[in-house]
Design a protein around this motif. Structure first.
Motif, PDB file in Angstrom:
ATOM      1  N   ARG A  42       0.704  -1.263  -0.020  1.00 61.04           N
ATOM      2  CA  ARG A  42       0.153  -0.124  -0.117  1.00 61.04           C
ATOM      3  C   ARG A  42       0.678   1.368   0.186  1.00 61.04           C
ATOM      4  O   ARG A  42       1.854   1.515   0.944  1.00 61.04           O
ATOM      5  CB  ARG A  42      -0.962   0.083   1.139  1.00 61.04           C
ATOM      6  CG  ARG A  42      -2.065   1.051   1.171  1.00 61.04           C
ATOM      7  CD  ARG A  42      -2.967   1.078   2.308  1.00 61.04           C
ATOM      8  NE  ARG A  42      -2.286   1.460   3.665  1.00 61.04           N
ATOM      9  CZ  ARG A  42      -1.677   0.543   4.434  1.00 61.04           C
ATOM     10  NH1 ARG A  42      -2.006  -0.678   4.541  1.00 61.04           N
ATOM     11  NH2 ARG A  42      -0.980   0.925   5.690  1.00 61.04           N
ATOM     12  N   GLY A  43       0.734   2.083  -1.066  1.00 60.91           N
ATOM     13  CA  GLY A  43       1.358   3.472  -0.970  1.00 60.91           C
ATOM     14  C   GLY A  43       2.793   3.186  -1.720  1.00 60.91           C
ATOM     15  O   GLY A  43       3.453   4.058  -2.357  1.00 60.91           O
ATOM     16  N   VAL A  44       3.068   1.995  -2.200  1.00 65.68           N
ATOM     17  CA  VAL A  44       4.307   1.963  -2.860  1.00 65.68           C
ATOM     18  C   VAL A  44       4.256   1.117  -4.096  1.00 65.68           C
ATOM     19  O   VAL A  44       5.103   0.373  -4.494  1.00 65.68           O
ATOM     20  CB  VAL A  44       5.641   1.367  -1.999  1.00 65.68           C
ATOM     21  CG1 VAL A  44       6.127   2.361  -0.819  1.00 65.68           C
ATOM     22  CG2 VAL A  44       5.006   0.017  -1.185  1.00 65.68           C
ATOM     23  N   LEU A  65      11.365  -0.609   1.574  1.00 65.27           N
ATOM     24  CA  LEU A  65      11.009  -1.669   2.460  1.00 65.27           C
ATOM     25  C   LEU A  65      10.442  -0.957   3.789  1.00 65.27           C
ATOM     26  O   LEU A  65       9.567  -1.481   4.696  1.00 65.27           O
ATOM     27  CB  LEU A  65      12.483  -2.163   3.001  1.00 65.27           C
ATOM     28  CG  LEU A  65      12.513  -3.262   3.748  1.00 65.27           C
ATOM     29  CD1 LEU A  65      11.474  -4.279   3.138  1.00 65.27           C
ATOM     30  CD2 LEU A  65      13.883  -4.119   3.727  1.00 65.27           C
ATOM     31  N   PRO A  66      10.942   0.396   4.234  1.00 67.80           N
ATOM     32  CA  PRO A  66      10.376   0.683   5.417  1.00 67.80           C
ATOM     33  C   PRO A  66       8.855   1.003   5.355  1.00 67.80           C
ATOM     34  O   PRO A  66       8.085   0.781   6.217  1.00 67.80           O
ATOM     35  CB  PRO A  66      11.179   2.380   5.596  1.00 67.80           C
ATOM     36  CG  PRO A  66      12.386   1.955   4.952  1.00 67.80           C
ATOM     37  CD  PRO A  66      12.106   1.146   3.716  1.00 67.80           C
ATOM     38  N   ASN A  67       8.279   1.381   4.090  1.00 64.79           N
ATOM     39  CA  ASN A  67       7.102   1.430   4.044  1.00 64.79           C
ATOM     40  C   ASN A  67       6.492   0.004   3.915  1.00 64.79           C
ATOM     41  O   ASN A  67       4.952   0.057   4.488  1.00 64.79           O
ATOM     42  CB  ASN A  67       6.483   2.062   2.578  1.00 64.79           C
ATOM     43  CG  ASN A  67       6.916   3.646   2.659  1.00 64.79           C
ATOM     44  OD1 ASN A  67       8.253   3.560   1.955  1.00 64.79           O
ATOM     45  ND2 ASN A  67       6.159   4.581   3.022  1.00 64.79           N
ATOM     46  N   ILE A  68       6.986  -0.861   3.566  1.00 64.36           N
ATOM     47  CA  ILE A  68       6.449  -2.148   3.383  1.00 64.36           C
ATOM     48  C   ILE A  68       6.180  -2.745   4.897  1.00 64.36           C
ATOM     49  O   ILE A  68       4.999  -3.395   5.317  1.00 64.36           O
ATOM     50  CB  ILE A  68       7.112  -3.108   2.628  1.00 64.36           C
ATOM     51  CG1 ILE A  68       6.999  -2.592   1.029  1.00 64.36           C
ATOM     52  CG2 ILE A  68       6.764  -4.671   2.709  1.00 64.36           C
ATOM     53  CD1 ILE A  68       8.253  -3.553   0.087  1.00 64.36           C
ATOM     54  N   LYS A  69       7.262  -2.579   5.741  1.00 64.27           N
ATOM     55  CA  LYS A  69       7.174  -2.969   7.132  1.00 64.27           C
ATOM     56  C   LYS A  69       6.062  -2.306   7.692  1.00 64.27           C
ATOM     57  O   LYS A  69       5.462  -2.718   8.786  1.00 64.27           O
ATOM     58  CB  LYS A  69       8.467  -2.665   7.738  1.00 64.27           C
ATOM     59  CG  LYS A  69       9.834  -3.680   7.104  1.00 64.27           C
ATOM     60  CD  LYS A  69      11.069  -3.132   7.426  1.00 64.27           C
ATOM     61  CE  LYS A  69      11.579  -3.263   9.010  1.00 64.27           C
ATOM     62  NZ  LYS A  69      12.755  -3.092   9.466  1.00 64.27           N
ATOM     63  N   CYS A 114      -2.352  -2.169   9.280  1.00 59.40           N
ATOM     64  CA  CYS A 114      -3.223  -2.403   8.006  1.00 59.40           C
ATOM     65  C   CYS A 114      -4.590  -2.068   8.227  1.00 59.40           C
ATOM     66  O   CYS A 114      -5.387  -3.039   8.790  1.00 59.40           O
ATOM     67  CB  CYS A 114      -2.698  -3.887   7.698  1.00 59.40           C
ATOM     68  SG  CYS A 114      -3.483  -4.146   5.911  1.00 59.40           S
ATOM     69  N   PRO A 115      -5.108  -0.875   8.159  1.00 58.55           N
ATOM     70  CA  PRO A 115      -6.480  -0.703   8.481  1.00 58.55           C
ATOM     71  C   PRO A 115      -7.385  -1.459   8.029  1.00 58.55           C
ATOM     72  O   PRO A 115      -8.656  -1.544   8.741  1.00 58.55           O
ATOM     73  CB  PRO A 115      -6.534   0.970   8.352  1.00 58.55           C
ATOM     74  CG  PRO A 115      -5.405   1.023   7.050  1.00 58.55           C
ATOM     75  CD  PRO A 115      -4.262   0.119   7.498  1.00 58.55           C
TER      76      PRO A 115
END
Length: 297
Positions: free
Chosen positions: A68-70, A91-95, A101-102
């Motif tokens: 989500r977002g990337v 990777l920071p966004n994935i983590k 995860c709303p």
């Protein structure tokens, strides 16, 4: 027949000093990441969830909810160094998507917590050198019986009392993790007996495959061991001795006031030629777990 989990030599070479080397560097530096081998591909886990499935041909797979977002930044395959770097930059966004995860209310379920604790066990035994643990986790989510069973963790047991001897041996351990008041605890005898049946038939090839994985993880620097320990581990046989093979039921944050464990014990010891142990761990506290400081009773 069991499926070999070791990676092809050319895949290991690409990880060690080729196009995928930056991924290995990142996993080495980030103890919250765990890399496991799957024969034709590998997985990287965060909090027990796969955040990368990398195939030997370079194709990748990541759960959409973690992208989500990337979505537009992460390529569908790693063909160039730029592709690899694009994944690592995201990777920071994935983590963060794993942690929060709303739209997936069940992602932090009890099963999710079990997966998270599995990875914490890998970190504590493989990556924290000061622990000097007697166990090295070599694989997780090991599928057997044509998919009927999935062993949480497969480990090498390396007894400390034997490490100073000229000839040393290691043995296989299967670790089944149960979080909190998982009702499966009361049915553990049946589960262990299924595992036992498979182990008693396939132990030699499992030990051989785990030895190959041990060497590959040493080659890639994925185990926090001293030079001396790494040398001994390379020479260490994982002996297919069923009497020394063990199944550990690891109860995480188990409330001993519960009757679940008592019900399991009433069923009796599982029929297994090897060892069956119960371990208690976790972070939750109960008065029954406390003892007075200095009390030796």
């Amino acid at each position: 027949m069991t499926e070999n989990r070791r990676l092809p030599d050319y895949f290991i070479k690409d990880l060690k000093d080729g196009i995928y080397h930056p991924i290995i560097q990142r996993v080495r530096l980030d103890k919250d990441l765990d890399m496991e081998f799957r024969g034709t591909y590998l997985n990287i886990y965060y909090q027990g969830h796969s955040i990368l499935n990398l195939n030997k041909n370079g194709s990748i797979a990541i759960d959409k909810k973690f992208l989500r977002g990337v979505e537009e930044k992460v390529p569908s395959s790693f063909k160039t160094s730029e592709d690899v770097n694009a994944y690592l930059e995201s990777l920071p966004n994935i983590k963060d998507n794993v942690t929060y995860c709303p739209n997936e209310a069940g992602i932090r379920s009890s099963k999710s917590r079990e997966l998270e604790f599995e990875q914490l066990l890998i970190r504590a035994n493989n990556l924290e050198s000061r622990n000097n643990s007697e166990y090295i986790i070599l694989d997780r989510q090991y599928v057997v019986n044509q998919g009927v069973d999935r062993w949480d963790l497969v480990a090498l047991r390396w007894p400390i009392e034997k490490r100073g001897r000229p000839y040393q041996e290691g043995f296989l351990s299967i670790i089944e993790v149960k979080y909190a008041q998982n009702p499966d605890i009361q049915n553990i005898k049946t589960q262990v007996e299924r595992y036992a049946s498979y182990l008693e038939t396939h132990l030699p090839e499992i030990c051989e495959d785990m030895k190959s994985i041990l060497v590959q993880k040493l080659d890639l620097g994925l185990l926090a061991k001293t030079e001396g320990q790494m040398k001994r581990l390379r020479e260490l046989p994982i002996k297919p001795d069923i009497a020394e093979t063990e199944v550990i039921i690891y109860l995480i944050d188990y409330n001993q006031n519960s009757d679940l464990k008592k019900r399991a014990e009433k069923a009796g010891k599982p029929a297994f030629q090897g060892k069956v142990h119960v371990a208690l761990g976790g972070l939750a506290l109960w008065q029954s777990n406390l003892s007075k400081f200095g009390d030796t009773t």
